[in-house]
Write an enzyme that holds these catalytic residues in place. Structure first.
Site, PDB file in Angstrom:
ATOM      1  CG  HIS A   8       4.683   4.878  -5.265  1.00 26.84           C
ATOM      2  ND1 HIS A   8       5.995   4.076  -5.200  1.00 26.84           N
ATOM      3  CD2 HIS A   8       5.274   5.771  -4.110  1.00 26.84           C
ATOM      4  CE1 HIS A   8       6.269   3.884  -4.243  1.00 26.84           C
ATOM      5  NE2 HIS A   8       6.530   5.044  -3.963  1.00 26.84           N
ATOM      6  CB  SER A  41       7.288   8.208  -2.407  1.00 25.32           C
ATOM      7  OG  SER A  41       6.634   6.408  -1.488  1.00 25.32           O
TER       8      SER A  41
END
Length: 269
Positions: A251, A44
């Site tokens: 993230h 990711s």
């Protein structure tokens, strides 16, 4: 004399032609170097989760137009660009499902992988929802996995990449530290938990760098690029817990991709 002049004239023409061809070949080689065949692999952090602007065709892989591979391709116009990085990918997922575009003509490969193998998501869930002691125990478990199991799994991925992309320049990128210690956060994890999570990130990066180097790959460290932009800083490039979209938690934001990962990859590529 006339013959000598004819020979000299002919020689000069041949020399000029040779120089022209050499120049053309050099220009062509330079053009090829500037326009590589590029394949972006990984998890990711490479697909761009957290950056938004996801390609609907990528489905659950959540490949973003704001991820560093897409940004690099947009500014460097590679001859070909294959973007197979996928949210949640582990080493086995990369080997099994992402290597299709690689071949002997591939010039450049980028990759982030290993965080999911080490239990990144479970570590953060444990630390957010459970006690400090439970959090620290889960981090210790992840570090042990990095020491004992992850190196072999990274070796498998790196060897599989080289088997298909025999001449490619491979850039393995690391992960940032999550937290600015003694920062602006007044709630959430304890400072001890934050320090332990940062330490685990460093531990993962060190192990990854060693395996990459042993395969002749370039390891690109992003820790310095994110310094001053961690969670609990005044200008974070990482999401903290994001209850509205839990998958984007921890993230890089779009700024983290463009300001953190992109310049580091550009320098290494």
């Amino acid at each position: 004399m006339k013959l000598s002049r004819i020979v000299a004239f002919s020689s000069s023409l041949l020399l000029a032609a040779a120089l022209a061809l050499t120049g053309a070949s050099a220009a062509h080689a330079a053009e090829q170097a500037e326009s590589p065949d590029y394949v972006a692999l990984g998890d990711s952090y490479s697909s761009g989760v957290g950056a938004g602007s996801y390609d609907s065709a990528s489905g659950a892989c959540k490949r973003s137009t704001r991820a560093y591979p897409a940004l690099w391709a947009a500014s460097h116009s590679p001859s070909t660009f294959a973007f197979t990085a996928c949210s949640g990918a582990r080493t086995g997922d990369v080997t099994a499902g992402q290597l299709g575009p690689l071949n002997a003509s591939t010039d450049l490969v980028s990759l982030t992988v290993g965080g999911n193998d080490a239990g990144f998501a479970d570590v953060m869930t444990t630390c957010v929802l459970q006690s400090e002691s439970t959090c620290l125990a889960r981090i210790a478990e992840a570090r042990a996995y990095v020491d004992t199991t992850l190196p072999g799994r990274l070796d498998s991925v790196y060897s599989a990449i080289r088997a298909k992309a025999t001449a490619a320049h491979v850039v393995v990128l690391g992960y940032p530290r999550f937290y600015k210690l003694s920062g602006s956060c007044i709630a959430g994890l304890t400072e001890r938990e934050r320090a332990a999570i940062n330490g685990a990130s460093d531990h993962l990066n060190a192990a990854t760098a060693k395996r990459a180097a042993d395969h002749g790959y370039t390891f690109a460290q992003v820790t310095e690029a994110f310094t001053g932009h961690e969670i609990c800083s005044s200008a974070p490039w990482l999401h903290s817990v994001k209850w509205s979209n839990i998958g984007e938690s921890y993230h890089p934001t779009a700024a983290g991709q463009s300001g953190g990962y992109l310049p580091v990859f550009t320098s290494a590529a």
